[in-house]
Design an enzyme around this catalytic site. Structure first.
Site, mmCIF file in Angstrom:
data_model
loop_
_atom_site.group_PDB
_atom_site.id
_atom_site.type_symbol
_atom_site.label_atom_id
_atom_site.label_comp_id
_atom_site.label_asym_id
_atom_site.label_seq_id
_atom_site.Cartn_x
_atom_site.Cartn_y
_atom_site.Cartn_z
ATOM 1 N N ASP A 67 0.811 -1.216 0.000
ATOM 2 C CA ASP A 67 0.000 0.000 0.000
ATOM 3 C C ASP A 67 0.843 1.263 0.000
ATOM 4 O OD1 ASP A 67 0.907 -0.528 2.565
ATOM 5 O OD2 ASP A 67 -1.070 -0.843 3.427
ATOM 6 N N ASN A 136 -7.639 -2.662 14.493
ATOM 7 C CA ASN A 136 -9.032 -2.967 14.138
ATOM 8 C C ASN A 136 -9.141 -4.181 13.213
ATOM 9 O OD1 ASN A 136 -8.092 -2.000 11.719
ATOM 10 N ND2 ASN A 136 -9.481 -0.258 11.573
ATOM 11 N N HIS A 138 -7.419 -4.651 10.393
ATOM 12 C CA HIS A 138 -7.158 -4.431 8.960
ATOM 13 C C HIS A 138 -5.864 -5.122 8.524
ATOM 14 C CE1 HIS A 138 -4.873 -0.408 9.817
ATOM 15 N NE2 HIS A 138 -3.987 -1.297 9.484
ATOM 16 N N GLU A 143 -9.801 -1.867 5.397
ATOM 17 C CA GLU A 143 -10.442 -1.568 6.676
ATOM 18 C C GLU A 143 -11.666 -2.466 6.865
ATOM 19 O OE1 GLU A 143 -8.968 0.226 8.687
ATOM 20 O OE2 GLU A 143 -8.025 1.968 7.773
HETATM 21 C C1 F6R Z 1 1.433 -1.353 6.124
HETATM 22 C C2 F6R Z 1 0.149 -2.000 6.287
HETATM 23 C C3 F6R Z 1 -0.657 -1.874 7.540
HETATM 24 C C4 F6R Z 1 0.146 -2.203 8.784
HETATM 25 C C5 F6R Z 1 -0.737 -2.107 10.044
HETATM 26 C C6 F6R Z 1 0.080 -2.312 11.297
HETATM 27 O O1 F6R Z 1 1.966 -1.593 4.843
HETATM 28 O O2 F6R Z 1 -0.273 -2.629 5.382
HETATM 29 O O3 F6R Z 1 -1.770 -2.720 7.458
HETATM 30 O O4 F6R Z 1 0.663 -3.489 8.668
HETATM 31 O O5 F6R Z 1 -1.351 -0.852 10.095
HETATM 32 O O6 F6R Z 1 1.000 -1.276 11.442
HETATM 33 P P1 F6R Z 1 2.139 -1.334 12.558
HETATM 34 O O7 F6R Z 1 3.055 -2.437 12.185
HETATM 35 O O8 F6R Z 1 2.838 0.010 12.471
HETATM 36 O O9 F6R Z 1 1.458 -1.560 13.866
#
Ligand code: F6R
Length: 246
Positions: A67, A136, A138, A143
């Site tokens: 992403d 959450n 995701h 989401e």
């Molecule tokens: C990032 C991504 C997000 C993160 C998630 C957890 O490329 O796809 O889904 O993996 O938000 O983020 P952290 O590791 O910072 O807690």
């Protein structure tokens, strides 16, 4: 589904790197799906070490990131392209032309999303996809409520994700509100998946993903449909599991 519970972030990096290295060493042109965020950092540190020790070879690897924020140029310090360069690509012997991060500045983001899917298909699909998980539930920027069959698309970030990510920006108003993300259907097509999680704030999401019903309200629960998934998680992230790890 396999669940590996580790004592700390260092061990998380080591165990995850073993899995990624095994895939890299079994392919002449490994195709890696990569994630940003704080969780995979110990993995990238370990992969850099393994590259320096000649135990893995990035020179023929092709990568696709999950992403990117819409509206952030690649040289913005919070863009995911910048993150990947600084935390992995600049330190290993990879051809940057073979590293793909969605283009947050694409003039036509929807057309870009279709092209991204085609690029993945053209190299024969992703051999191993690395994922983190949001508090959450995701995965990537899918989401709660995103279709389990979704493909790469432009999405609005939820208030929760904007809040979670605001720690990286000077002000919460600076966090972009849209992103390009691989879809859940795209992710599920990877041959193998590893999901990494550390910290107690992920414990709920991990329990729902592994032991709850498969639902679009917990996007990571879709991984239950995949034949080859390993969760590598710290003890605190595993603390709400009832069945796995007991
Ligand atoms: C990032 C991504 C997000 C993160 C998630 C957890 O490329 O796809 O889904 O993996 O938000 O983020 P952290 O590791 O910072 O807690």
């Amino acid at each position: 589904m396999k669940v590996v519970i580790v004592k700390d972030k260092k061990e998380l990096g080591q165990r995850a790197a073993e899995i990624v290295a095994a895939v890299m060493n079994s392919r002449s042109t490994p195709v890696l799906g990569l994630a940003t965020g704080s969780t995979p950092l110990p993995l990238y540190e370990r992969l850099i070490q393994l590259d320096k020790q000649n135990k893995i070879d990035f020179s023929t690897a092709v990568t696709f990131n999950l992403d990117e924020y819409v509206g952030l140029p690649p040289d913005h310090h919070q863009s995911y392209r910048y993150f990947m360069d600084k935390n992995l690509f600049d330190h290993v012997r990879i051809n940057k032309k073979n590293t793909h991060v969605p283009d947050g500045m694409a003039k036509d983001p929807d057309a870009f999303c279709c092209a991204y899917e085609e690029m993945i298909e053209d190299v024969g699909g992703i051999d191993i996809q690395v994922l983190g998980i949001g508090s959450n539930g995701h995965i990537a920027f899918n989401e709660p409520g995103t279709s389990l069959g979704s493909r790469t698309h432009v999405t609005e970030l939820t208030a929760q994700t904007i809040k979670d990510n605001s720690r990286f920006f000077a002000r919460i108003e600076d966090v972009p509100t849209r992103a390009i993300t691989m879809g859940i259907g795209t992710i599920l097509e990877a041959e193998e998946i590893i999901l990494l999680a550390s910290g107690e704030n992920k414990a709920d999401a991990i329990a729902k993903a592994l032991e709850g019903p498969i639902t679009c309200m917990v996007p990571a629960s879709a991984l239950q449909l995949h034949p080859k998934v390993t969760f590598v998680i710290t003890r605190d992230a595993a603390s709400k599991l009832q069945h796995f790890g007991k």
